[in-house]
Design a protein around this motif. Structure first.
Motif, PDB file in Angstrom:
ATOM      1  N   LYS A  28      19.676  57.576  73.872  1.00 30.39           N
ATOM      2  CA  LYS A  28      20.119  56.656  72.810  1.00 30.39           C
ATOM      3  C   LYS A  28      21.554  56.221  73.049  1.00 30.39           C
ATOM      4  N   GLU A  29      22.417  57.178  73.402  1.00 34.33           N
ATOM      5  CA  GLU A  29      23.816  56.867  73.708  1.00 34.33           C
ATOM      6  C   GLU A  29      23.902  55.996  74.962  1.00 34.33           C
ATOM      7  N   GLY A  30      22.970  56.219  75.873  1.00 33.57           N
ATOM      8  CA  GLY A  30      22.942  55.461  77.116  1.00 33.57           C
ATOM      9  C   GLY A  30      22.522  54.021  76.952  1.00 33.57           C
ATOM     10  N   LYS A  31      22.117  53.644  75.727  1.00 37.58           N
ATOM     11  CA  LYS A  31      21.784  52.252  75.422  1.00 37.58           C
ATOM     12  C   LYS A  31      22.827  51.607  74.523  1.00 37.58           C
ATOM     13  N   GLY A  32      23.868  52.369  74.194  1.00 36.56           N
ATOM     14  CA  GLY A  32      24.894  51.892  73.269  1.00 36.56           C
ATOM     15  C   GLY A  32      25.961  51.054  73.930  1.00 36.56           C
ATOM     16  N   ASN A  33      27.063  50.872  73.206  1.00 37.46           N
ATOM     17  CA  ASN A  33      28.120  49.961  73.652  1.00 37.46           C
ATOM     18  C   ASN A  33      28.850  50.418  74.905  1.00 37.46           C
ATOM     19  N   PHE A  34      28.842  51.727  75.191  1.00 39.28           N
ATOM     20  CA  PHE A  34      29.604  52.242  76.325  1.00 39.28           C
ATOM     21  C   PHE A  34      28.713  52.712  77.469  1.00 39.28           C
ATOM     22  N   LYS A  35      27.513  52.179  77.537  1.00 41.49           N
ATOM     23  CA  LYS A  35      26.521  52.630  78.522  1.00 41.49           C
ATOM     24  C   LYS A  35      27.004  52.508  79.961  1.00 41.49           C
ATOM     25  N   LEU A  42      20.754  60.769  80.351  1.00 38.51           N
ATOM     26  CA  LEU A  42      19.489  61.495  80.415  1.00 38.51           C
ATOM     27  C   LEU A  42      18.306  60.580  80.107  1.00 38.51           C
ATOM     28  N   LYS A  43      17.178  60.909  80.696  1.00 36.96           N
ATOM     29  CA  LYS A  43      15.950  60.149  80.421  1.00 36.96           C
ATOM     30  C   LYS A  43      15.315  60.577  79.109  1.00 36.96           C
ATOM     31  N   ASN A  44      15.544  61.836  78.701  1.00 36.77           N
ATOM     32  CA  ASN A  44      15.027  62.324  77.424  1.00 36.77           C
ATOM     33  C   ASN A  44      15.961  63.389  76.867  1.00 36.77           C
ATOM     34  N   ASP A  45      15.864  63.638  75.563  1.00 36.81           N
ATOM     35  CA  ASP A  45      16.784  64.556  74.895  1.00 36.81           C
ATOM     36  C   ASP A  45      16.554  66.015  75.265  1.00 36.81           C
ATOM     37  N   HIS A  46      15.374  66.329  75.790  1.00 37.92           N
ATOM     38  CA  HIS A  46      15.087  67.712  76.175  1.00 37.92           C
ATOM     39  C   HIS A  46      15.752  68.093  77.497  1.00 37.92           C
ATOM     40  N   LYS A  47      16.012  67.106  78.318  1.00 38.65           N
ATOM     41  CA  LYS A  47      16.544  67.341  79.669  1.00 38.65           C
ATOM     42  C   LYS A  47      15.707  68.392  80.403  1.00 38.65           C
ATOM     43  N   GLU A  48      14.388  68.271  80.234  1.00 40.97           N
ATOM     44  CA  GLU A  48      13.417  69.158  80.897  1.00 40.97           C
ATOM     45  C   GLU A  48      13.571  70.621  80.480  1.00 40.97           C
ATOM     46  N   ASN A  49      14.099  70.868  79.283  1.00 38.60           N
ATOM     47  CA  ASN A  49      14.205  72.225  78.745  1.00 38.60           C
ATOM     48  C   ASN A  49      13.194  72.413  77.633  1.00 38.60           C
ATOM     49  N   GLU A  50      12.919  73.666  77.298  1.00 38.60           N
ATOM     50  CA  GLU A  50      11.886  73.953  76.299  1.00 38.60           C
ATOM     51  C   GLU A  50      12.393  73.826  74.867  1.00 38.60           C
ATOM     52  N   SER A  51      13.694  73.681  74.666  1.00 39.44           N
ATOM     53  CA  SER A  51      14.239  73.492  73.320  1.00 39.44           C
ATOM     54  C   SER A  51      15.453  72.589  73.389  1.00 39.44           C
ATOM     55  N   PHE A  52      15.799  71.995  72.237  1.00 41.47           N
ATOM     56  CA  PHE A  52      16.973  71.131  72.177  1.00 41.47           C
ATOM     57  C   PHE A  52      18.259  71.937  72.371  1.00 41.47           C
ATOM     58  N   GLU A  53      18.263  73.165  71.865  1.00 39.89           N
ATOM     59  CA  GLU A  53      19.452  74.018  72.020  1.00 39.89           C
ATOM     60  C   GLU A  53      19.712  74.331  73.494  1.00 39.89           C
ATOM     61  N   ILE A 266      30.247  53.759  69.354  1.00 35.35           N
ATOM     62  CA  ILE A 266      29.417  54.295  70.435  1.00 35.35           C
ATOM     63  C   ILE A 266      28.015  53.711  70.455  1.00 35.35           C
ATOM     64  N   PHE A 267      27.466  53.402  69.279  1.00 35.96           N
ATOM     65  CA  PHE A 267      26.133  52.818  69.224  1.00 35.96           C
ATOM     66  C   PHE A 267      26.206  51.325  68.938  1.00 35.96           C
ATOM     67  N   ASP A 268      25.275  50.599  69.494  1.00 32.59           N
ATOM     68  CA  ASP A 268      25.113  49.197  69.144  1.00 32.59           C
ATOM     69  C   ASP A 268      24.580  49.114  67.716  1.00 32.59           C
ATOM     70  N   LYS A 269      25.083  48.181  66.939  1.00 34.17           N
ATOM     71  CA  LYS A 269      24.704  48.086  65.525  1.00 34.17           C
ATOM     72  C   LYS A 269      23.214  47.859  65.327  1.00 34.17           C
ATOM     73  N   SER A 270      22.541  47.365  66.347  1.00 37.22           N
ATOM     74  CA  SER A 270      21.107  47.099  66.210  1.00 37.22           C
ATOM     75  C   SER A 270      20.246  48.341  66.439  1.00 37.22           C
ATOM     76  N   GLN A 271      20.862  49.443  66.884  1.00 36.20           N
ATOM     77  CA  GLN A 271      20.090  50.639  67.184  1.00 36.20           C
ATOM     78  C   GLN A 271      19.615  51.315  65.905  1.00 36.20           C
ATOM     79  N   ASP A 272      18.360  51.713  65.893  1.00 35.20           N
ATOM     80  CA  ASP A 272      17.734  52.275  64.697  1.00 35.20           C
ATOM     81  C   ASP A 272      18.397  53.560  64.248  1.00 35.20           C
ATOM     82  N   ASP A 273      18.537  53.704  62.927  1.00 35.70           N
ATOM     83  CA  ASP A 273      18.926  54.946  62.250  1.00 35.70           C
ATOM     84  C   ASP A 273      20.354  55.399  62.486  1.00 35.70           C
TER      85      ASP A 273
END
Length: 337
Positions: A28-35, A42-53, A266-273
């Motif tokens: 999501k950050e990688g699509k924002g104003n400072f991409k 990252l391609k996904n928030d998990h970064k190939e790990n079993e948990s977000f933590e 950091i985020f483009d104003k059009s980005q959801d949520d």
């Protein structure tokens, strides 16, 4: 020589250099104003790990390792790592560093942790206690939501004043020499609490602390807003930024012409949520290590005042009716003559 200026500021005589930075962000950050300024997206928030933590641990570890690599150093050369995050017991930071053979000091300043770690790292360098030091921090949207608010599966509706915790990590390596941006002053903040209790409006809770620290920096150093090419707060978001600008003006300083908030931008104003913008200790970390640092290296910015802001609530304090104390620390970073 007395390095103390006024009530809250110290002069960093040796001007430690920020010889490298590394920024790692989520998709999501990688699509924002400072991409275009981030080092790893990252391609996904998990970064190939079993948990977000565990993903956050991996993100921070990557940022630290990458910053060492970019400085052409090895872990053995690093005197200290100062790092923190938003998770209980600083678990992301301690787990990220546990495989590194480097002295570690964990810090908690909520979303102010980037300038907190940079402040202490600069003081350690100025005291000649190390040749190289790392300042770093991280946050993760999903891990922070689970800890401070609701699990994502709950599907809660987000308030317009709420902010989107940045998934990202930033790390800086400080050294003694070289043609790099350097730290000149550190203004340590005081806790300010004006009774805000809404955990969905942390920008309003942090704004008084941000304004007070900015004012104190100008008072202690004798500088004015025009001295800086950029004054950047950490993650006040849309509403917190507006309040801060008004409060600083009441103190007698107009920062409107060169002031930005990392969370709002950091985020483009059009980005959801994303609503009021970004938040989290990773917010100011990745914006500085990416956008600001790279524009200092190309001389677009020569004098920057970075103020990371933090809401010092816990997982239980808000539920017990406590208000939200705020904190903000400022670091003056300059480049060239």
């Amino acid at each position: 020589m007395n390095k103390r200026l006024g009530d809250q500021t110290v002069r960093i005589e040796s001007k430690p250099r920020i010889i490298s930075t590394a920024s790692v962000v989520g998709p999501k950050e990688g699509k924002g104003n400072f991409k275009d300024y981030f080092d790893v997206i990252l391609k996904n928030d998990h970064k190939e790990n079993e948990s977000f933590e565990k993903a956050e641990t991996n993100i921070l570890s990557t940022a630290i390792s990458e910053s060492i690599k970019r400085a052409n150093l090895t872990e053995e050369k690093i005197g200290y790592i100062f790092a923190g995050d938003l998770l209980n017991q600083l678990s992301a930071s301690s787990f990220a560093v546990r495989g590194m053979n480097v002295p570690f000091i964990g810090l908690y300043g909520a979303c102010s942790t980037m300038t907190e770690s940079l402040s202490i790292a600069s003081m350690i360098m100025d005291g000649e206690f190390a040749n190289y030091v790392i300042a770093a921090t991280s946050s993760h949207f999903a891990a922070s939501e689970r800890q401070f608010r609701f699990p994502l599966e709950f599907g809660t509706q987000r308030a317009l004043t709420s902010q989107w915790t940045v998934t990202g990590a930033g790390a800086m390596v400080l050294g003694k020499t070289g043609n790099f941006p350097y730290v000149t002053y550190v203004t340590t903040g005081k806790i300010k609490d004006y009774g805000v209790t809404d955990s969905n409006d942390m920008g309003s809770a942090m704004a008084p602390a941000a304004a007070a620290t900015i004012y104190q920096h100008f008072k202690d150093t004798g500088r004015s807003p025009s001295y800086y090419d950029l004054i950047a707060t950490g993650d006040l978001g849309k509403y917190g930024k507006e309040i801060t600008e008004k409060l600083v003006k009441k103190y007698g300083y107009d920062i409107s012409s060169n002031y930005m908030d990392c969370g709002q931008e950091i985020f483009d104003k059009s980005q959801d949520d994303t609503n009021a913008g970004g938040s989290g200790c990773g917010c100011s970390a990745v914006v500085y290590c990416g956008y600001i640092y790279k524009n200092m290296m190309n001389k677009k910015f020569k004098k920057v005042l970075l103020i990371s802001t933090g809401a010092l609530l816990s997982t239980t304090s808000s539920l017990q009716g406590e208000s939200i104390p705020g904190i903000a620390h400022a670091v003056s970073i300059e480049y060239g003559d």
